[in-house]
Design a protein around this motif. Structure first.
Motif, PDB file in Angstrom:
ATOM      1  N   GLY A 122       0.619  -1.610  -0.275  1.00 55.09           N
ATOM      2  CA  GLY A 122      -0.045  -0.161   0.099  1.00 55.09           C
ATOM      3  C   GLY A 122       1.160   1.415  -0.140  1.00 55.09           C
ATOM      4  N   PRO A 123       1.654   1.502   1.416  1.00 56.61           N
ATOM      5  CA  PRO A 123       2.756   2.585   1.076  1.00 56.61           C
ATOM      6  C   PRO A 123       3.745   3.000  -0.602  1.00 56.61           C
ATOM      7  N   SER A 124       3.480   1.550  -1.080  1.00 51.57           N
ATOM      8  CA  SER A 124       5.021   1.965  -1.994  1.00 51.57           C
ATOM      9  C   SER A 124       4.269   1.578  -2.571  1.00 51.57           C
ATOM     10  N   GLN A 125       3.168   1.472  -3.391  1.00 55.41           N
ATOM     11  CA  GLN A 125       2.468   2.103  -4.864  1.00 55.41           C
ATOM     12  C   GLN A 125       1.309   3.618  -4.734  1.00 55.41           C
ATOM     13  N   HIS A 126       1.386   3.719  -2.949  1.00 61.63           N
ATOM     14  CA  HIS A 126       1.133   5.383  -3.189  1.00 61.63           C
ATOM     15  C   HIS A 126       2.098   6.122  -3.720  1.00 61.63           C
ATOM     16  N   LEU A 127       3.356   5.840  -2.770  1.00 64.50           N
ATOM     17  CA  LEU A 127       4.732   6.499  -3.262  1.00 64.50           C
ATOM     18  C   LEU A 127       5.572   6.113  -5.103  1.00 64.50           C
ATOM     19  N   TRP A 128       5.071   5.256  -5.491  1.00 66.45           N
ATOM     20  CA  TRP A 128       5.438   5.213  -6.472  1.00 66.45           C
ATOM     21  C   TRP A 128       4.458   5.347  -7.835  1.00 66.45           C
ATOM     22  N   PHE A 129       3.115   5.645  -7.933  1.00 68.15           N
ATOM     23  CA  PHE A 129       2.415   6.329  -8.379  1.00 68.15           C
ATOM     24  C   PHE A 129       2.723   7.434  -8.836  1.00 68.15           C
ATOM     25  N   ASN A 130       2.671   8.591  -7.353  1.00 68.40           N
ATOM     26  CA  ASN A 130       2.947   9.681  -7.126  1.00 68.40           C
ATOM     27  C   ASN A 130       3.769  10.137  -7.536  1.00 68.40           C
ATOM     28  N   LEU A 131       5.047   9.002  -7.275  1.00 66.60           N
ATOM     29  CA  LEU A 131       6.726   9.611  -8.314  1.00 66.60           C
ATOM     30  C   LEU A 131       6.296   9.841  -9.961  1.00 66.60           C
ATOM     31  N   LEU A 132       5.583   8.734 -10.296  1.00 62.10           N
ATOM     32  CA  LEU A 132       5.337   8.481 -11.650  1.00 62.10           C
ATOM     33  C   LEU A 132       4.602   9.953 -12.474  1.00 62.10           C
ATOM     34  N   ALA A 133       3.552  10.572 -11.934  1.00 62.24           N
ATOM     35  CA  ALA A 133       3.166  11.092 -12.045  1.00 62.24           C
ATOM     36  C   ALA A 133       3.682  12.851 -11.835  1.00 62.24           C
ATOM     37  N   LYS A 134       4.947  13.094 -11.196  1.00 60.44           N
ATOM     38  CA  LYS A 134       5.402  13.894 -10.875  1.00 60.44           C
ATOM     39  C   LYS A 134       6.581  14.668 -11.685  1.00 60.44           C
ATOM     40  N   VAL A 135       7.401  13.538 -12.206  1.00 64.09           N
ATOM     41  CA  VAL A 135       8.204  12.664 -13.406  1.00 64.09           C
ATOM     42  C   VAL A 135       7.772  13.306 -14.746  1.00 64.09           C
ATOM     43  N   LEU A 136       6.553  11.895 -15.077  1.00 65.86           N
ATOM     44  CA  LEU A 136       5.768  12.209 -16.228  1.00 65.86           C
ATOM     45  C   LEU A 136       4.715  12.369 -16.069  1.00 65.86           C
ATOM     46  N   PRO A 137       3.980  13.557 -16.340  1.00 62.38           N
ATOM     47  CA  PRO A 137       2.659  14.318 -16.230  1.00 62.38           C
ATOM     48  C   PRO A 137       1.748  13.741 -17.056  1.00 62.38           C
ATOM     49  N   GLN A 138       2.347  13.771 -17.940  1.00 60.69           N
ATOM     50  CA  GLN A 138       1.644  13.751 -19.228  1.00 60.69           C
ATOM     51  C   GLN A 138       1.021  12.527 -19.247  1.00 60.69           C
ATOM     52  N   ARG A 139      -0.516  12.574 -20.389  1.00 63.18           N
ATOM     53  CA  ARG A 139      -0.757  11.575 -20.069  1.00 63.18           C
ATOM     54  C   ARG A 139      -0.715  10.706 -22.114  1.00 63.18           C
ATOM     55  N   ASP A 140      -0.048  11.755 -22.573  1.00 64.87           N
ATOM     56  CA  ASP A 140      -0.111  10.300 -24.471  1.00 64.87           C
ATOM     57  C   ASP A 140       0.252   9.403 -23.960  1.00 64.87           C
ATOM     58  N   VAL A 141       0.600   8.929 -25.513  1.00 67.16           N
ATOM     59  CA  VAL A 141       0.762   7.068 -25.309  1.00 67.16           C
ATOM     60  C   VAL A 141       2.171   7.444 -25.517  1.00 67.16           C
ATOM     61  N   ILE A 142       3.191   7.964 -26.022  1.00 67.97           N
ATOM     62  CA  ILE A 142       4.699   8.016 -25.468  1.00 67.97           C
ATOM     63  C   ILE A 142       5.146   8.015 -24.253  1.00 67.97           C
ATOM     64  N   THR A 143       4.571   8.618 -23.399  1.00 64.71           N
ATOM     65  CA  THR A 143       4.446   9.189 -21.659  1.00 64.71           C
ATOM     66  C   THR A 143       3.826   7.832 -20.900  1.00 64.71           C
ATOM     67  N   ILE A 144       3.143   7.211 -21.481  1.00 67.73           N
ATOM     68  CA  ILE A 144       2.283   5.772 -20.776  1.00 67.73           C
ATOM     69  C   ILE A 144       3.414   4.492 -20.915  1.00 67.73           C
ATOM     70  N   LEU A 145       3.817   4.581 -21.998  1.00 74.68           N
ATOM     71  CA  LEU A 145       4.713   3.390 -22.281  1.00 74.68           C
ATOM     72  C   LEU A 145       6.124   3.568 -21.850  1.00 74.68           C
ATOM     73  N   LYS A 146       6.505   4.620 -21.483  1.00 73.36           N
ATOM     74  CA  LYS A 146       7.671   5.170 -20.809  1.00 73.36           C
ATOM     75  C   LYS A 146       7.285   4.680 -18.838  1.00 73.36           C
ATOM     76  N   LYS A 147       6.024   4.670 -18.550  1.00 76.66           N
ATOM     77  CA  LYS A 147       6.047   4.872 -17.381  1.00 76.66           C
ATOM     78  C   LYS A 147       5.815   3.591 -17.113  1.00 76.66           C
ATOM     79  N   ILE A 148       4.779   2.302 -18.063  1.00 78.58           N
ATOM     80  CA  ILE A 148       5.219   1.176 -17.977  1.00 78.58           C
ATOM     81  C   ILE A 148       6.287   0.392 -18.084  1.00 78.58           C
ATOM     82  N   PHE A 149       7.377   1.045 -18.689  1.00 78.02           N
ATOM     83  CA  PHE A 149       8.529   0.209 -18.873  1.00 78.02           C
ATOM     84  C   PHE A 149       9.363   0.699 -17.697  1.00 78.02           C
ATOM     85  N   MET A 150       8.977   1.964 -17.053  1.00 79.84           N
ATOM     86  CA  MET A 150       9.635   1.787 -15.468  1.00 79.84           C
ATOM     87  C   MET A 150       9.322   1.233 -14.502  1.00 79.84           C
TER      88      MET A 150
END
Length: 221
Positions: A122-150
């Motif tokens: 629970g805590p790790s997912q909270h930190l992880w998704f917030n980190l991804l939203a801060k580092v990669l805030p966009q929702r375009d396909v390329i950004t989403i693929l980067k999030k998936i890769f990470m």
């Protein structure tokens, strides 16, 4: 003039020709109507209408509104408790499906799963998704693929390693046994996840708000 006429605003007219269709010229009739019909004369209380609208609005909100409010005010503890409850329910369901006729439930296993969700996932997912939203805030396909890769190369291997190691340690396995378990189970788990998690993650990152992404991830786990 004779007695058959009355004087109205400077003119003499016969009384039966006086127009009485306008009720505003007879305020006494209005008073009588209001007395006979109390529903008309009753004043409207603006506070009652306001309280009615607020109560109807709160009834529409219900549990979902309360939960979203908790995610906003206490996000870490809310996500941790949610993960713990979902893991406990999932483990109980799994035990029931695989339970032999002569077997019994293992409450210790359910407690391990619940504690793992509460204190680690629970805590790790909270930190992880917030980190991804801060580092990669966009929702375009390329950004989403980067999030998936990470997620597949960083978060997935780390959280699965912790899960296998902690679960084995709580069952009393030694260090060598834990290493052997990781060598046996970690890589197949990650490879099998490649056939499933990228599709779930794409839908999560594309359509789900950040504060609900951990919940979406847990529900598809």
């Amino acid at each position: 003039m004779g007695s058959g006429y009355v004087r109205i605003i400077g003119k003499w007219q016969q009384p039966w020709k006086i127009k009485t269709s306008n009720p505003s010229s007879f305020p006494s009739l209005h008073l009588l109507r209001n007395v006979r019909n109390p529903e008309i004369s009753r004043p409207i209380n603006p506070l009652s209408s306001r309280s009615f609208s607020s109560s109807s609005r709160s009834s529409k909100v219900g549990f979902l509104g309360w939960y979203c409010g908790m995610l906003e005010t206490r996000p870490l503890i809310t996500k941790s408790i949610t993960t713990s409850l979902i893991f406990a329910a999932a483990d109980l369901t799994s035990q029931k499906m695989m339970l032999q006729p002569s077997g019994s439930f293992d409450p210790t296993r359910t407690l391990r799963m619940s504690g793992y969700g509460l204190f680690i996932l629970g805590p790790s997912q909270h930190l992880w998704f917030n980190l991804l939203a801060k580092v990669l805030p966009q929702r375009d396909v390329i950004t989403i693929l980067k999030k998936i890769f990470m997620g597949q190369t960083i978060f997935g291997p780390c959280i699965n390693s912790v899960f296998f190691s902690l679960n084995a340690a709580l069952q009393g396995e030694s260090g060598g046994e834990i290493v052997a378990r990781l060598k046996r189970d970690l890589l197949p788990t990650l490879l099998n996840g490649l056939l499933y998690w990228p599709f779930c993650d794409f839908a999560t990152f594309r359509f789900v708000p950040v504060y609900l992404q951990p919940l979406m991830n847990i529900c598809t786990d």
